[in-house]
Design a protein around this motif. Structure first.
Motif, PDB file in Angstrom:
ATOM      1  N   GLN A   1       0.832  -1.205   0.000  1.00 23.27           N
ATOM      2  CA  GLN A   1       0.000   0.000   0.000  1.00 23.27           C
ATOM      3  C   GLN A   1       0.870   1.260   0.000  1.00 23.27           C
ATOM      4  OE1 GLN A   1      -3.643   0.141   2.449  1.00 23.27           O
ATOM      5  NE2 GLN A   1      -3.174  -1.947   3.101  1.00 23.27           N
ATOM      6  N   PHE A   2       1.906   1.268   0.838  1.00 20.55           N
ATOM      7  CA  PHE A   2       2.784   2.432   0.883  1.00 20.55           C
ATOM      8  C   PHE A   2       3.549   2.616  -0.424  1.00 20.55           C
ATOM      9  CE2 PHE A   2       1.876   2.786   5.333  1.00 20.55           C
ATOM     10  CZ  PHE A   2       2.210   4.086   5.678  1.00 20.55           C
ATOM     11  N   ASP A   3       3.957   1.519  -1.035  1.00 22.67           N
ATOM     12  CA  ASP A   3       4.644   1.624  -2.326  1.00 22.67           C
ATOM     13  C   ASP A   3       3.739   2.311  -3.348  1.00 22.67           C
ATOM     14  OD1 ASP A   3       6.853   0.357  -1.290  1.00 22.67           O
ATOM     15  OD2 ASP A   3       6.345  -1.615  -2.117  1.00 22.67           O
ATOM     16  N   SER A   4       2.456   1.965  -3.321  1.00 27.58           N
ATOM     17  CA  SER A   4       1.502   2.588  -4.248  1.00 27.58           C
ATOM     18  C   SER A   4       1.269   4.052  -3.897  1.00 27.58           C
ATOM     19  CB  SER A   4       0.176   1.823  -4.228  1.00 27.58           C
ATOM     20  OG  SER A   4       0.336   0.499  -4.707  1.00 27.58           O
ATOM     21  N   LEU A   5       1.167   4.346  -2.591  1.00 20.37           N
ATOM     22  CA  LEU A   5       0.930   5.721  -2.165  1.00 20.37           C
ATOM     23  C   LEU A   5       2.081   6.633  -2.560  1.00 20.37           C
ATOM     24  CD1 LEU A   5      -0.562   5.135   1.407  1.00 20.37           C
ATOM     25  CD2 LEU A   5      -1.797   5.921  -0.612  1.00 20.37           C
ATOM     26  N   TYR A   6       3.301   6.141  -2.422  1.00 22.01           N
ATOM     27  CA  TYR A   6       4.456   6.983  -2.738  1.00 22.01           C
ATOM     28  C   TYR A   6       4.623   7.227  -4.238  1.00 22.01           C
ATOM     29  CZ  TYR A   6       6.395   7.679   1.918  1.00 22.01           C
ATOM     30  OH  TYR A   6       6.600   8.090   3.221  1.00 22.01           O
ATOM     31  N   LYS A   7       3.911   6.481  -5.046  1.00 18.23           N
ATOM     32  CA  LYS A   7       3.897   6.776  -6.482  1.00 18.23           C
ATOM     33  C   LYS A   7       3.013   7.983  -6.781  1.00 18.23           C
ATOM     34  CE  LYS A   7       4.714   2.003  -7.940  1.00 18.23           C
ATOM     35  NZ  LYS A   7       4.147   0.813  -8.636  1.00 18.23           N
ATOM     36  N   LYS A   8       2.098   8.275  -5.846  1.00 21.79           N
ATOM     37  CA  LYS A   8       1.157   9.380  -6.038  1.00 21.79           C
ATOM     38  C   LYS A   8       1.515  10.597  -5.203  1.00 21.79           C
ATOM     39  CE  LYS A   8      -3.812  10.401  -5.943  1.00 21.79           C
ATOM     40  NZ  LYS A   8      -5.169   9.855  -5.662  1.00 21.79           N
ATOM     41  N   TYR A   9       2.035  10.353  -3.970  1.00 19.58           N
ATOM     42  CA  TYR A   9       2.334  11.446  -3.047  1.00 19.58           C
ATOM     43  C   TYR A   9       3.814  11.427  -2.680  1.00 19.58           C
ATOM     44  CZ  TYR A   9      -2.746  11.249  -2.336  1.00 19.58           C
ATOM     45  OH  TYR A   9      -4.103  11.233  -2.519  1.00 19.58           O
ATOM     46  N   GLN A  10       4.437  12.589  -2.706  1.00 23.07           N
ATOM     47  CA  GLN A  10       5.835  12.707  -2.303  1.00 23.07           C
ATOM     48  C   GLN A  10       5.986  12.947  -0.804  1.00 23.07           C
ATOM     49  OE1 GLN A  10       8.690  12.319  -4.282  1.00 23.07           O
ATOM     50  NE2 GLN A  10       7.102  11.471  -5.631  1.00 23.07           N
ATOM     51  N   HIS A  11       4.990  13.622  -0.217  1.00 21.13           N
ATOM     52  CA  HIS A  11       5.094  14.021   1.185  1.00 21.13           C
ATOM     53  C   HIS A  11       3.920  13.442   1.971  1.00 21.13           C
ATOM     54  CE1 HIS A  11       8.326  16.678   0.018  1.00 21.13           C
ATOM     55  NE2 HIS A  11       7.545  17.199  -0.918  1.00 21.13           N
ATOM     56  N   ILE A  12       4.198  12.364   2.690  1.00 15.39           N
ATOM     57  CA  ILE A  12       3.182  11.667   3.482  1.00 15.39           C
ATOM     58  C   ILE A  12       3.520  11.827   4.958  1.00 15.39           C
ATOM     59  CG2 ILE A  12       2.112   9.436   3.990  1.00 15.39           C
ATOM     60  CD1 ILE A  12       2.739   8.568   1.139  1.00 15.39           C
ATOM     61  N   GLY A  13       2.528  12.219   5.756  1.00 10.24           N
ATOM     62  CA  GLY A  13       2.701  12.358   7.194  1.00 10.24           C
ATOM     63  C   GLY A  13       1.873  11.335   7.943  1.00 10.24           C
ATOM     64  N   ILE A  14       1.865  11.424   9.272  1.00 11.88           N
ATOM     65  CA  ILE A  14       1.141  10.443  10.079  1.00 11.88           C
ATOM     66  C   ILE A  14       0.671  11.065  11.390  1.00 11.88           C
ATOM     67  CG2 ILE A  14       3.243   9.598  11.224  1.00 11.88           C
ATOM     68  CD1 ILE A  14       2.007   6.771  11.139  1.00 11.88           C
TER      69      ILE A  14
END
Length: 346
Positions: free
Chosen positions: A57-70
């Motif tokens: 899931q994170f691999d897919s998210l990082y293809k769309k978003y460069q800056h992910i927080g939590i």
């Protein structure tokens, strides 16, 4: 249709308005969360399965978003998710001036140090509740959960920091057996109704409307209740809806990796009852943090006990004048305060 008395009672009992199409006033159409259907989730059997799926899931998210927080607490759920973030990512932990969440903050600091995350403390006060509660209430067209103003504050800070997507771990409790105090007992119908009702409407409202109708949908025979299905279908709407609304009001997307999963084997209730709630999540935590003890369940900190300790109660005519404020929890006082603020907006 509009029915202020029903909506007030529903909010007191369940912290949301459970009937679609019933609202406080004309033009105030409340919004409820819809969970992901089980047939659209990925089945997991082991902690290794969870680890693999979250990484995908994170691999897919990082293809769309460069800056992910939590949103990072001191508990297991968000701590596990923090391990998949890229170093330098932003993490947000709630705190307050009362100091009651210091242990939570220290654990979150340890997680950030391990994974190289930039840690931000989001302090919550009465001034924050007064400032941000009207915003999230207007977005929902209803009173809100006490976590919504503070999630909104964190979301706005994340936007300022350049975060494009915020990760949350909210669904782990529901999906992996974390609500052990609610799902461990073998409940009778009446006992579950009493235990689950957050604030009895007749205790605080001048015109209470009985909310038994929702519980009756889950009755089994004369005395039993399908409380597991109730949690899946009712609690999930109330709980996840808080995140949907708060992030929606901030116009910032969020993502819950656990919400995309379903256990392929029945929950082992013996393990849950013997002190191992969320045993698959616990095993994943042990994989990610072998140097740390596994923490007990830590709900998202919200300083309502301290903030509303001296609050004397609502004054609007919709509320009883003899409410036993001294016997109410901080969360129950929050509900009364929030409902009164919302009625003042109408």
């Amino acid at each position: 249709m509009t029915d202020k008395d029903f909506c007030l009672s529903s909010y007191m009992a369940f912290r949301y308005i459970w009937k679609d199409g019933v609202d406080f006033a004309e033009g105030f159409q409340h919004k409820n969360f819809l969970p992901i259907a089980p047939n659209h989730r990925v089945g997991v059997k082991t902690s290794e399965d969870i680890d693999k799926d979250i990484q995908q899931q994170f691999d897919s998210l990082y293809k769309k978003y460069q800056h992910i927080g939590i949103l990072l607490s001191g508990g297991m759920d968000s701590a596990n998710l923090a391990s998949y973030l890229r170093p330098g990512s932003h993490a947000y932990t709630f705190t307050s001036d009362s100091g009651e969440f210091n242990a939570d903050v220290e654990r979150a600091k340890a997680y950030c140090k391990k994974w190289g995350l930039r840690h931000h403390l989001i302090s919550i006060s009465m001034d924050d509740y007064k400032q941000f509660t009207p915003i999230v209430m207007r977005h929902k067209f209803a009173p809100v959960h006490s976590i919504e103003p503070q999630i909104y504050k964190a979301a706005m800070q994340a936007k300022e920091d350049g975060v494009e997507l915020v990760i949350v771990g909210e669904s782990a409790d529901l999906i992996f057996g974390g609500m052990d105090k609610l799902i461990s007992p073998i409940w009778t119908f009446d006992a579950f109704v009493k235990r689950y009702t957050f604030l009895e409407p007749s205790l605080v409202l001048e015109k209470p409307v009985d909310q038994i109708e929702l519980f009756e949908k889950y009755r089994i025979g004369d005395t039993a209740i399908d409380y597991m299905r109730f949690m899946d279908e009712v609690f999930s709407v109330e709980s996840s809806g808080s995140y949907l609304n708060a992030f929606g009001a901030a116009w910032l997307p969020y993502y819950d990796p656990y919400a995309r999963m379903v256990m392929t084997e029945p929950l082992d209730m013996q393990r849950v009852r013997n002190g191992e709630p969320k045993y698959l999540v616990r095993e994943l935590y042990a994989m990610k943090y072998p140097e740390l003890e596994i923490p007990f369940k830590i709900p998202m900190p919200r300083p309502v006990d301290a903030v509303f300790k001296e609050w004397t109660g609502p004054v609007r005519p919709e509320f009883r004048k003899d409410i036993p404020m001294g016997s109410l929890t901080g969360n129950q006082k929050w509900q009364l305060w929030c409902a009164e603020q919302f009625l003042n907006m109408l």
